[in-house]
Design an enzyme around this catalytic site. Structure first.
Site, short mmCIF file in Angstrom:
data_model
loop_
_atom_site.label_atom_id
_atom_site.label_comp_id
_atom_site.label_asym_id
_atom_site.label_seq_id
_atom_site.Cartn_x
_atom_site.Cartn_y
_atom_site.Cartn_z
N GLY A 48 -11.12 -24.04 -35.20
CA GLY A 48 -12.00 -23.77 -36.33
C GLY A 48 -12.71 -22.44 -36.11
O GLY A 48 -12.71 -21.89 -35.00
N GLN A 53 -19.66 -16.44 -37.24
CA GLN A 53 -19.12 -16.11 -35.90
C GLN A 53 -18.43 -14.74 -35.89
O GLN A 53 -18.20 -14.18 -34.82
CB GLN A 53 -18.14 -17.20 -35.43
CG GLN A 53 -18.83 -18.54 -35.15
CD GLN A 53 -17.84 -19.57 -34.67
OE1 GLN A 53 -17.14 -20.19 -35.48
NE2 GLN A 53 -17.77 -19.79 -33.37
N CYS A 95 -17.02 -24.12 -28.18
CA CYS A 95 -17.34 -23.19 -29.28
C CYS A 95 -16.85 -21.81 -28.87
O CYS A 95 -17.11 -21.38 -27.73
CB CYS A 95 -18.85 -23.18 -29.51
SG CYS A 95 -19.36 -22.09 -30.86
N LEU A 96 -16.19 -21.13 -29.78
CA LEU A 96 -15.67 -19.80 -29.44
C LEU A 96 -16.81 -18.80 -29.22
O LEU A 96 -16.60 -17.76 -28.61
CB LEU A 96 -14.72 -19.31 -30.55
CG LEU A 96 -13.45 -20.16 -30.71
CD1 LEU A 96 -12.65 -19.71 -31.92
CD2 LEU A 96 -12.58 -20.12 -29.45
N HIS A 137 -18.89 -29.44 -37.06
CA HIS A 137 -19.25 -28.33 -36.17
C HIS A 137 -19.29 -27.02 -36.96
O HIS A 137 -20.21 -26.22 -36.81
CB HIS A 137 -18.21 -28.28 -35.03
CG HIS A 137 -18.35 -27.15 -34.06
ND1 HIS A 137 -18.62 -27.34 -32.72
CD2 HIS A 137 -18.22 -25.81 -34.23
CE1 HIS A 137 -18.65 -26.16 -32.11
NE2 HIS A 137 -18.41 -25.21 -33.01
N GLU A 138 -18.28 -26.80 -37.82
CA GLU A 138 -18.20 -25.53 -38.57
C GLU A 138 -19.30 -25.45 -39.63
O GLU A 138 -19.89 -24.38 -39.83
CB GLU A 138 -16.82 -25.37 -39.22
CG GLU A 138 -15.64 -25.35 -38.25
CD GLU A 138 -15.80 -24.41 -37.08
OE1 GLU A 138 -16.50 -23.39 -37.21
OE2 GLU A 138 -15.25 -24.71 -36.00
N HIS A 141 -22.47 -24.37 -38.18
CA HIS A 141 -22.56 -22.91 -38.00
C HIS A 141 -23.16 -22.24 -39.24
O HIS A 141 -23.92 -21.27 -39.13
CB HIS A 141 -21.17 -22.30 -37.76
CG HIS A 141 -20.73 -22.27 -36.32
ND1 HIS A 141 -21.42 -21.60 -35.34
CD2 HIS A 141 -19.65 -22.82 -35.70
CE1 HIS A 141 -20.79 -21.73 -34.17
NE2 HIS A 141 -19.71 -22.47 -34.36
#
Ligand code: K1U
Ligand code: ZN
Length: 173
Positions: A48, A53, A95-96, A137-138, A141
């Site tokens: 994702g 981000q 998480c990236l 999660h997304e 963000h």
């Protein structure tokens, strides 16, 4: 134009803490951004990615939680959780924007999500398993929330310090 891999912001960064604005005009520029985000997510690799981000403070996320077989690239503008199950699921999230660190997070096991697709059509769908974890999660963000915000302060601080160190090292090259 060719899809481009975008640099992913690393925590801590003020842009990762902001409330993102809804998309009001589904422009070609935003569709190109969605394609670039998918390319960036697959390259990372990740399952994702949310627009903040890559430094864009609009409500846009991309996902593909298929591990094997035919990919399912999914683009959502203005995604919102319409309803959540009472039963919960624990998943060791990453998480990236917080590289190489993982922690258990408890979330509703299934959610119904509404969004606008790439063609501008309203969509609704139930998600469970990894898709449910990922979409929550997304969407977090887009509200300036990171998975470490669910953890106890000591653990959150430790993971923030590690991420800060990694960010400094990456900047030095
Ligand atoms: O939003 C992000 O930072 C992407 C993140 C999404 C996510 C992972 C786990 C639980 C919830 C949401 C990632 O993709 S981290 C990388 C990752 O999980 C992964 C990478 C390669 C293969 C499989 C998973
Ligand atoms: Zn993340």
């Amino acid at each position: 134009m060719k899809d481009m891999i975008k640099p992913i912001l690393i925590h801590p960064d003020p842009r990762l803490k902001k409330l993102c604005a809804p998309v009001t005009d589904l422009s070609d520029e935003l569709r190109k951004l969605a394609d670039d985000m998918l390319e960036t997510m697959y390259d990372a690799p990740g399952i994702g990615l949310a627009a903040p981000q890559v430094g864009v403070l609009n409500r846009l996320i991309v996902m593909d939680c298929i591990k094997e077989g035919t990919p399912e690239p999914t683009v959502m503008f203005n995604p919102e959780v319409l309803s959540s199950s009472d039963d919960e699921n624990v998943y060791e999230e990453g998480c990236l924007s917080i590289p190489e660190q993982f922690a258990d997070v408890t979330r509703p096991a299934s959610v119904r999500v509404g969004w606008i697709d790439m063609d501008g059509n309203p969509r609704e769908k139930d998600f469970d398993g990894l898709w449910a974890t990922c979409v929550q999660h997304e969407i977090d963000h887009l509200n300036g929330k990171l998975f470490i915000d669910y953890l106890k302060p000591m653990k959150r601080q430790m993971m923030t310090r590690k991420s800060q160190k990694m960010k400094r090292e990456r900047a030095r090259g």
